[in-house]
Design an enzyme around this catalytic site. Structure first.
Site, PDB file in Angstrom:
ATOM      1  N   LYS A  71     -45.449-117.186  55.272  1.00  0.00           N
ATOM      2  CA  LYS A  71     -46.646-116.342  55.128  1.00  0.00           C
ATOM      3  C   LYS A  71     -46.366-114.979  54.474  1.00  0.00           C
ATOM      4  CE  LYS A  71     -49.631-118.244  55.826  1.00  0.00           C
ATOM      5  NZ  LYS A  71     -50.056-119.431  54.993  1.00  0.00           N
ATOM      6  N   GLY A  72     -45.207-114.874  53.814  1.00  0.00           N
ATOM      7  CA  GLY A  72     -44.879-113.603  53.173  1.00  0.00           C
ATOM      8  C   GLY A  72     -45.500-113.458  51.787  1.00  0.00           C
ATOM      9  N   THR A  74     -44.659-116.387  49.510  1.00  0.00           N
ATOM     10  CA  THR A  74     -43.647-117.194  48.806  1.00  0.00           C
ATOM     11  C   THR A  74     -44.275-118.086  47.727  1.00  0.00           C
ATOM     12  OG1 THR A  74     -43.763-118.875  50.562  1.00  0.00           O
ATOM     13  CG2 THR A  74     -42.042-117.216  50.766  1.00  0.00           C
ATOM     14  N   GLY A 278     -54.628-116.601  51.434  1.00  0.00           N
ATOM     15  CA  GLY A 278     -55.640-115.556  51.439  1.00  0.00           C
ATOM     16  C   GLY A 278     -56.790-115.894  52.378  1.00  0.00           C
ATOM     17  N   ARG A 279     -56.446-116.522  53.509  1.00  0.00           N
ATOM     18  CA  ARG A 279     -57.480-116.826  54.517  1.00  0.00           C
ATOM     19  C   ARG A 279     -57.967-115.532  55.177  1.00  0.00           C
ATOM     20  NH1 ARG A 279     -53.615-120.813  56.390  1.00  0.00           N
ATOM     21  NH2 ARG A 279     -54.398-122.918  56.043  1.00  0.00           N
ATOM     22  N   HIS A 281     -58.286-113.497  58.264  1.00  0.00           N
ATOM     23  CA  HIS A 281     -57.508-113.517  59.508  1.00  0.00           C
ATOM     24  C   HIS A 281     -58.403-113.427  60.736  1.00  0.00           C
ATOM     25  CE1 HIS A 281     -53.562-111.954  57.484  1.00  0.00           C
ATOM     26  NE2 HIS A 281     -53.945-113.132  57.050  1.00  0.00           N
TER      27      HIS A 281
HETATM   28  N1  LIG Z   1     -51.889-113.786  44.416  1.00  0.00           N
HETATM   29  C1  LIG Z   1     -52.035-114.227  45.673  1.00  0.00           C
HETATM   30  N2  LIG Z   1     -52.996-115.123  45.969  1.00  0.00           N
HETATM   31  C2  LIG Z   1     -53.142-115.563  47.256  1.00  0.00           C
HETATM   32  N3  LIG Z   1     -52.347-115.182  48.288  1.00  0.00           N
HETATM   33  C3  LIG Z   1     -51.366-114.297  48.012  1.00  0.00           C
HETATM   34  C4  LIG Z   1     -51.168-113.786  46.720  1.00  0.00           C
HETATM   35  N4  LIG Z   1     -50.145-112.922  46.762  1.00  0.00           N
HETATM   36  C5  LIG Z   1     -49.727-112.875  48.019  1.00  0.00           C
HETATM   37  N5  LIG Z   1     -50.452-113.710  48.776  1.00  0.00           N
HETATM   38  C6  LIG Z   1     -50.260-113.892  50.203  1.00  0.00           C
HETATM   39  O1  LIG Z   1     -49.504-115.068  50.420  1.00  0.00           O
HETATM   40  C7  LIG Z   1     -49.704-115.400  51.785  1.00  0.00           C
HETATM   41  C8  LIG Z   1     -49.215-116.804  52.042  1.00  0.00           C
HETATM   42  O2  LIG Z   1     -47.814-116.721  52.046  1.00  0.00           O
HETATM   43  P1  LIG Z   1     -46.892-117.969  51.710  1.00  0.00           P
HETATM   44  O3  LIG Z   1     -47.261-118.532  50.383  1.00  0.00           O
HETATM   45  O4  LIG Z   1     -45.505-117.510  51.881  1.00  0.00           O
HETATM   46  O5  LIG Z   1     -47.304-118.980  52.858  1.00  0.00           O
HETATM   47  S1  LIG Z   1     -46.508-120.265  53.341  1.00  0.00           S
HETATM   48  O6  LIG Z   1     -45.443-119.821  54.234  1.00  0.00           O
HETATM   49  O7  LIG Z   1     -45.996-120.968  52.161  1.00  0.00           O
HETATM   50  O8  LIG Z   1     -47.523-121.056  54.081  1.00  0.00           O
HETATM   51  C9  LIG Z   1     -51.186-115.212  51.988  1.00  0.00           C
HETATM   52  O9  LIG Z   1     -51.370-114.891  53.334  1.00  0.00           O
HETATM   53  P2  LIG Z   1     -52.824-114.866  54.040  1.00  0.00           P
HETATM   54  O10 LIG Z   1     -53.606-113.817  53.308  1.00  0.00           O
HETATM   55  O11 LIG Z   1     -52.544-114.485  55.420  1.00  0.00           O
HETATM   56  O12 LIG Z   1     -53.403-116.228  53.880  1.00  0.00           O
HETATM   57  C10 LIG Z   1     -51.538-114.065  51.022  1.00  0.00           C
HETATM   58  O13 LIG Z   1     -51.799-112.844  51.659  1.00  0.00           O
END
Ligand SMILES: Nc1ncnc2c1ncn2[C@@H]1O[C@H](COP(=O)(O)OS(=O)(=O)O)[C@@H](OP(=O)(O)O)[C@H]1O
Length: 314
Positions: A71-72, A74, A278-279, A281
């Site tokens: 959720k960082g 990645t 980008g859910r 929260h």
């Molecule tokens: N460009 C862009 N578009 C959408 N989301 C973005 C982006 N950059 C960073 N993020 C943030 O990525 C979070 C999900 O992290 P991960 O991809 O590491 O999640 S996972 O561990 O693979 O499930 C996700 O977390 P949440 O917002 O909590 O859903 C996003 O905040």
């Protein structure tokens, strides 16, 4: 050529390689036991030169890994870096160094996209960062592997993690019930995975037993959203790649609320990450957030000191 085509026209593979390369036809015996430290051995190299002369495309082991954190951000880093012509990335998470290690390196290599000598191979599995055996296993594959860690405020990360679990299992206890022992505020339950993952320094100390800090690059999950080009510039530098991905490749999508990739050419579509990124929260009370911030503070400070960067999570 329109504006976007011009941006993407630069995206052709280059000829020099930024990493020491394993021979194209290097073979690996089966990993004798899941915890074996056995790495590639010189005598196992079948004629690498003649092999790559016949076919320049081959499956190589990764030169670089996005090892965390869950959720960082990645997925964003992977999807952004893979538009670079000198990068080929596996789209799915292979979970080799945690769940699938006994399948052996040949299995792992077979999953990788085929690359030219000039390209680097990359995969991402965010659970590696918190897997005790992962650093040792990765260093036994190659001690020059480059490691990327996308870090985010551990409190937000925990809420994001919980929100994801809740979306799959709506009957789980509340965030507060899981985060605090006896459900009373004050005593944080650090055995809950959503909390434990964010104690970054504890996991990092394990990695530093096998890798030098200079082999690790920490991406700010927060800046990845506010300044994707800046963060990706640093990722390209770390990987020894020409800075090709720039602010010209991104636009801010207001509906999504996140940066997305511009369309590659006139016929292509702009690309945002999927719905699971980008859910919205779950709402957590201010007091709970403050308690957790308090809990993480000493871990964060030690983490900042160790990596030499302040991620400003207070
Ligand atoms: N460009 C862009 N578009 C959408 N989301 C973005 C982006 N950059 C960073 N993020 C943030 O990525 C979070 C999900 O992290 P991960 O991809 O590491 O999640 S996972 O561990 O693979 O499930 C996700 O977390 P949440 O917002 O909590 O859903 C996003 O905040």
């Amino acid at each position: 050529m329109n504006g976007n085509s011009a941006i993407y026209a630069q995206l052709v593979p280059s000829t020099s390689h930024p990493f020491p390369r394993m021979p194209a036809c290097l073979t690996f015996g089966p990993v004798s036991s899941p915890d074996s430290d056995r790495g590639p051995k010189e005598e196992e190299v079948s004629d690498g030169k003649s092999c790559s002369a016949l076919n320049p495309w081959r499956h190589g082991l990764p030169n670089a890994l996005i090892v965390g954190v869950k959720k960082g951000g990645t997925r964003a880093v992977l999807e952004f870096i893979r538009i670079h012509p000198d990068v080929r990335a596996l789209g799915t998470e292979p979970h080799f160094f945690d769940r699938n290690y006994d399948r052996g390196l040949d299995w792992y290599r077979g999953l990788m996209p085929r690359t030219l000598d000039s390209q680097i191979t990359l995969e991402k599995t965010p659970s590696y960062f918190v897997t005790r055996e992962a650093p040792r296993r990765i260093s036994s594959m190659s001690h020059v592997t480059k490691l990327i860690v996308v870090v985010r405020n551990p409190v937000t990360r925990a809420i994001s993690d919980y929100t994801q679990t809740l979306s799959k299992k709506p009957d789980i206890p509340t965030f507060e019930e899981l985060a605090f022992k006896n459900s009373s505020l004050g005593v944080v339950d650090s055995s809950w995975n959503a909390i434990r993952i964010g104690m970054y320094i504890l996991h990092l100390e394990n990695w530093l037993q096998y890798f030098r800090l200079s082999q690790m690059h920490f991406v700010s999950g927060e800046r990845l959203i506010t300044d994707p080009a800046g963060e990706m510039g640093r990722v390209q530098d770390f990987l020894g790649l020409k800075r090709i991905i720039t602010d010209k490749h991104f636009y801010f999508n207001r509906t999504k609320g996140f940066p997305c990739l511009k369309k590659p050419e006139s016929s292509g579509q702009p690309r945002c990450l999927g719905k699971s990124k980008g859910r919205t929260h779950v709402q957590i009370e201010r007091e709970v957030i403050e308690q957790l911030q308090e809990f993480y503070r000493p871990f964060n400070i030690k983490f900042f000191e160790t990596v030499g960067q302040d991620f400003k999570w207070d």
